[in-house]
Scaffold this active site. Sequence first.
Site, PDB file in Angstrom:
ATOM      1  N   HIS A 151      12.031  19.899   9.397  1.00 49.73           N
ATOM      2  CA  HIS A 151      10.779  20.394   8.819  1.00 49.73           C
ATOM      3  C   HIS A 151       9.907  19.211   8.388  1.00 49.73           C
ATOM      4  O   HIS A 151      10.400  18.088   8.241  1.00 49.73           O
ATOM      5  CB  HIS A 151      11.080  21.302   7.626  1.00 49.73           C
TER       6      HIS A 151
ATOM      7  N   LYS B  82      23.749   9.373   4.052  1.00 49.97           N
ATOM      8  CA  LYS B  82      23.801  10.268   5.221  1.00 49.97           C
ATOM      9  C   LYS B  82      25.014   9.941   6.094  1.00 49.97           C
ATOM     10  O   LYS B  82      25.665  10.838   6.619  1.00 49.97           O
ATOM     11  CB  LYS B  82      22.529  10.143   6.070  1.00 49.97           C
TER      12      LYS B  82
END
Length: 493
Positions: A110, A327
């Site tokens: 997004h 991450k």
Amino acid sequence: MRGLSPHYKNEYPGWGRRGPGRSRLTFFSIMALMMLLLTIIHLLSSVSAAPPVRQNQPCNSIDNGYQCFTQVSQLWGQYSPYFSLERESTISLDVPSGCEITFAQVLSRHGSRYPTESKSVAYAKLIKVIKSNGTSFTGKYAFLKSYNYTLGADDLTTFGEKQMIDSGAKFYSRYKALAKKITPFIRASGSDRVIVSAEKFIEGFQSAKRGDGHSRGDAATVNVVIPEGDGFNNTLDSGTCTVFENDDTSSAIKDNFIALITPPIRKRLEADLPGVKLTGSQVIYLMDMCSFDTVATTTDGSELSPFCNLFSEAEWVQYDYLQSLDKYYGHGAGSSLGPAQGIGFTNELIARLTQSSVHDHTNTNQTLDSNPATFPLDTTLYADFSHDNNMISVFFAMGLYNGTVPLSKNSVESIAEMDGYAASWAVPFGARAYFEMMQCRHEHKPLVRVLINDRVVPLHGCDVDQLGRCKLDDWVRGLSFARSGGNWKSCFA
Ligand SMILES: *[C@@H]1O[C@H](CO)[C@@H](O)[C@H](O)[C@H]1NC(C)=O
Ligand SMILES: *[C@@H]1O[C@H](CO)[C@@H](O)[C@H](O)[C@H]1NC(C)=O
Ligand SMILES: *[C@@H]1O[C@H](CO)[C@@H](O)[C@H](O)[C@H]1NC(C)=O
Ligand SMILES: *[C@@H]1O[C@H](CO)[C@@H](O)[C@H](O)[C@H]1NC(C)=O
Ligand SMILES: *[C@@H]1O[C@H](CO)[C@@H](O)[C@H](O)[C@H]1NC(C)=O
């Protein structure tokens, strides 16, 4: 310097080439040339070091994304607004000559959003306490005295919407040969910001298509929304790997790194803000605010939040690495079950590329994937909308960063040292990975290539050529981790 070695497009014709003319050059003309070259190099380096923005210069373009404050905005990890890595790609992203794209799939994050709900509450509280504890706010801290936290939570910002419109237009123009004839099949994971991202992407795609004189045919639409949350199998937002959901080992790595990098920053901030006492994570919160306040307050991102000025470029490099580390150990190869959650999407992509049914027993929804209305196999353009963590899992399930050795847990590595892996390079706001198949002259088998934010990521696990490509069947063979279901069973051990 961070990043891979700079890649200059402008070559000096004839430079370094030996020919009959060259040998007749006198010593003085060589010296003159050298001086000219030095001047050019000097000019180039002073241009790139200067603040790149002037009010009337477009620094946020469809093709290149947000490039307004490249020195810092590309160092915000997954909170960096999308920027094109074309200049960092050692392989040209042009479609190789003699080849024709026959299939394209985009997997997109997004666009820029507000902080998540829990972070938004934490940031608001921190700023309130700083304002009440602080006894003086001067210089670059002066804005804090009257700063009121008004950011929303979870949703796309206006700038984020614009990023997605741009992304749709860019996808249209890159894959125009297919896109003018075909309506992409589109899926979104079921959170508002992801669905709206898909809708804005479509808006940009359709408008580019109309602008190109192709208004006929079905309008693109979000074909499937896959629900998020407990009990739903969702390849765009995995949440059913129970052991993973209950595991917290990566946060210890993150906390440890925060404790390593923040003490000098904390000391400076506390000295500059009398009365204020900060923890390491609060220092990171103030750094997060630079991105969130920037992407929330300007519609084109052309102005940098005053929070950004509180930190040096060297500190942003550390912050960027912190996010890459988080991450990697949270969802990438550093996590035993991170890549497992990218298996379902990988198997869906294999099904689409090979036009054969999905073979997967991980997080695919078999009801959806066995129905041609919700999982067609006969089209050649696909767009899926997802989240950063899920995309990291997918990239690692495909072995796209198999050239990256385990990240150091206690010192900053450059992106070159990480073989092109970084949170800011892989999953910024509005990130997009293109999976493309091409048919080339002199090669009867189709070839596959992957571009992440305009950087060609050479494939692993197959006989990769100089343009980063493998033959489709070879690549699929090399995706054995996903095809075999990997270690998904350990999700329930
Ligand atoms: C923040 O709120 C206070 C109190 O309502 C107000 O006086 C101040 O002007 C606001 N600050 C800004 C920058 O709008
Ligand atoms: C799979 O998708 C169907 C159709 O949307 C839905 O009714 C069902 O709840 C989903 N099941 C799982 C486990 O996600
Ligand atoms: C504000 O002051 C209180 C009371 O001394 C202290 O407990 C708190 O840690 C301080 N917070 C900040 C952000 O300065
Ligand atoms: C959801 O995934 C599980 C495997 O984790 C599988 O057993 C189940 O059949 C799947 N449900 C659907 C509807 O695909
Ligand atoms: C990437 O590395 C993992 C771990 O060694 C391995 O299981 C996987 O097969 C590799 N993937 C590719 C595509 O080479």
